[in-house]
Write an enzyme that holds these catalytic residues in place. Sequence first.
Site, PDB file in Angstrom:
ATOM      1  N   GLU B  90       0.818  -1.226   0.000  1.00 51.53           N
ATOM      2  CA  GLU B  90       0.000   0.000   0.000  1.00 51.53           C
ATOM      3  C   GLU B  90       0.840   1.258   0.000  1.00 51.53           C
ATOM      4  OE1 GLU B  90      -1.132  -2.553   1.583  1.00 51.53           O
ATOM      5  OE2 GLU B  90      -3.144  -2.730   0.791  1.00 51.53           O
ATOM      6  N   HIS B 159     -10.940  -4.722  10.392  1.00 57.81           N
ATOM      7  CA  HIS B 159     -11.495  -4.505   9.056  1.00 57.81           C
ATOM      8  C   HIS B 159     -12.744  -3.651   9.086  1.00 57.81           C
ATOM      9  CE1 HIS B 159      -8.831  -7.782   7.949  1.00 57.81           C
ATOM     10  NE2 HIS B 159      -9.055  -7.491   6.696  1.00 57.81           N
TER      11      HIS B 159
END
Lengths: 495, 367
Positions: B90, B159
């Site tokens: 990322e 998450h």
Amino acid sequence: MSLSHHHLNTNILPTLSATIPTPFPLVFSAPIVSFLSFISYSPLSLPSSPPIFSPFPSSLPTRKKMATAFSPSKFAAQPFPLNTTSQNNPLTIPTTASPFLGSTRKLIRLSSSSNLNIRRRSGTVVAVSDVVKENKSKSTLNLLITKEEGLELYEDMVLGRAFEDMCAQMYYRGKMFGFVHLYNGQEAISTGFIKLLKQQDSVVSTYRDHVHALSKGVSARAVMSELFGKTTGCCRGQGGSMHMFSREHNVLGGFAFIGEGIPVATGAAFTSKYKREVLKEADCDHVTLAFFGDGTCNNGQFFECLNMAALWKLPIVFVVENNLWAIGMSHLRATSDPQIYKKGPAFGMPGVHVDGMDVLKVREVAKEAIGRARRGEGPTLVECETYRFRGHSLADPDELRDPAEKAHYAARDPITALKKYLIENSLASEADLKAIDKKIDEVVEEAVEFADESPVPPRSQLLENVFADPKGFGIGPDGQYRCEDPKFTEGTAQV
Amino acid sequence: MLAIARQRMLGQSFKKILPAVSVLRSYSSAAKQITVREALNSALDEEMSADPKVFLMGEEVGEYQGAYKITKGLLEKYGPERVLDTPITEAGFTGIGVGAAYYGLKPVVEFMTFNFSMQAIDHIINSAAKSNYMSAGQISVPIVFRGPNGAAAGVGAQHSQCYAAWYASCPGLKVLSPYNSEDARGLLKAAIRDPDPVVFLENELLYGESFPVSDEVLDSSFCLPIGKAKIEREGKDVTITAFSKMVGYALKVSEMLERDGIYAEVINLRSIRPLDRSTINTSVRKTNRLITVEEGFPQHGVGAEICASVVEESFSYLDAPVERIAGADVPMPYAANLERMAVPQVEDIVRAAKRACYRSVPLAATA
């Protein structure tokens, strides 16, 4: 292969030797050899020719003397093996400590595997052999640069040095503030690399970016004003010392977080490739240089970008300015394997080591690396051994570095070395060089005056440039976009 | 009488800024229903075909057709040079996207969920959001960061976080959060065309839901303005602000409250940064009561900012304290019943509305 390379090198590259020959010429001097990165590090793979990296064959004994010139206490006090006879025997080992690249234990260990590596990795160095052949034919000239180039390099390095010294003065007088990181001692890298670029090529740097901006073409006035925080600075005073941006000269910053600039540089290289392949601008061959330090090489983003740049064959050169210290953390204390250039082949790109205190060597390596990128052959990792003469920043008391180490590198000042080379090879006279010194002094003084006289940013500038599209400030209480309120940028409207 | 006149005047001023508002309000008579997923896919498709500088980048966006199938079919159509499958890095690929945006390309970076954007947040904030300012306008960053945000079903603490408040507090960013298909299409197109960095917060549970859309929405030049909230449903008794999935809840709540004679005005924020304070305050001045609904953590959340804004600008119009409905102040638990308790439910919002209107039910202790 190694034998022939070394043979060539004897003829090609008279090195800039400072008064004291470089301590470990085996490792650094010849850029061509250093492309075979794993070889250059292994002393055992050197042939039995006279030490090729210093112009004076008799320097072998002086080398030993040299090695005793200082013994940094912090490095692994391992003797460094010297190769004077046949290829594969470990040889007479001087009982002196290595001034650099400690953990010589590792070097000895590595040497046995290096031969394997050569064969396995021969793919990555094939490109070099052509350059080597080319250089061999040029060897009759025996000079690396013309007079104009030499003077240009000298002027750029002196500008960098004079500018940084002036920054220190201004800081202590209170005209500059915040974080200021100076580049003294590392000028050879900036000059050596950036002077080979075109205007459309881009440079991404870290917080130690004044000299990168200057080499790329940003005027000294603009940089000085920016440092003073005036509105005439290259970023209108909004960036500061650590954030030098220039659209015109393609300087993409100036990043405070280490490792932050590397992905951005990789993105700029990606754009170059995208423009060529997708947007069909067929002649787009812009190259990007990413400059960063040894500490950054332990950061995840560095490895992520090595991977992606090699994967997508991006036109980028990763330049490591290894000055051995990350503020007060020695590179050897922070890194499991201090030989950074080796991390290149792990990702499928050549890793090169070069003496960063020698601008001509840096320039040779840079030519090859930038050439590779322009031809579309992919990225290169170049590790430049260098040193910063001052502390990490102007606020750093710089107590941890051994004075003997500092003295050693101070004696290898790149500017002095280039001066000596120019004079010895009759490329320029003392008078020419002094004239350049004087001219640069005037430029820097004028930059300071300009910055002093420039106005500070007006109040209305505070809210400017946050967005390219100012509607981003949203809608005001009257239901209209705030940016349409004429009082908005005067700082009197409510935000 | 005065209230009606005020309402009409406000309607006129809205029309000046958003002339299509009356068309959009009449979605009940529209012809087609499309899912949010299709809306996003079509928006990406159209923007990519209109401008060759737009490209996609992210994990699984290409051959996998998108982790949530948002980018389905785009690899076949535009090729691997414009739809890039990245390695799991990322920080690296976000930085690469920002670097490409410095040069005028228009990357659309997908995060598999915005939780992973935390690994790249340095580039979103420091390299993207602040660059235009630091370079004094020389370098603008026309990039879009998109992906699902907030809680899904049973995915656990790491998450499920909502990042609206974090990104919305940073100057230099624009933060958008669509609710229905029309929002998704219009806001994504606006985001891609925008010259500044935009954080586009979608919601995984809304991807499969279909909403009616008018023909105007399906037109390829359709675009919604950034910074304007939409009044989904007009009312006069209490204002409920929400974004993303909570708008659906708020609409259900308003139907339930109508049976009790409370007419709630539901505002779909659409744009978290810049926040449409004007619409919110105008609505509060009309209804005199406010409830903010969000899924994220309560402290320093979007609701806190709206509450502060209303107190600063419309204090004398408030007839009741502002009610903030937010997720529970705990990392998201996994067990289904606990998860239900950790996220606002329709009943919580109804209770809050009644408290705001009657003050008959004492404030329940919040977690």
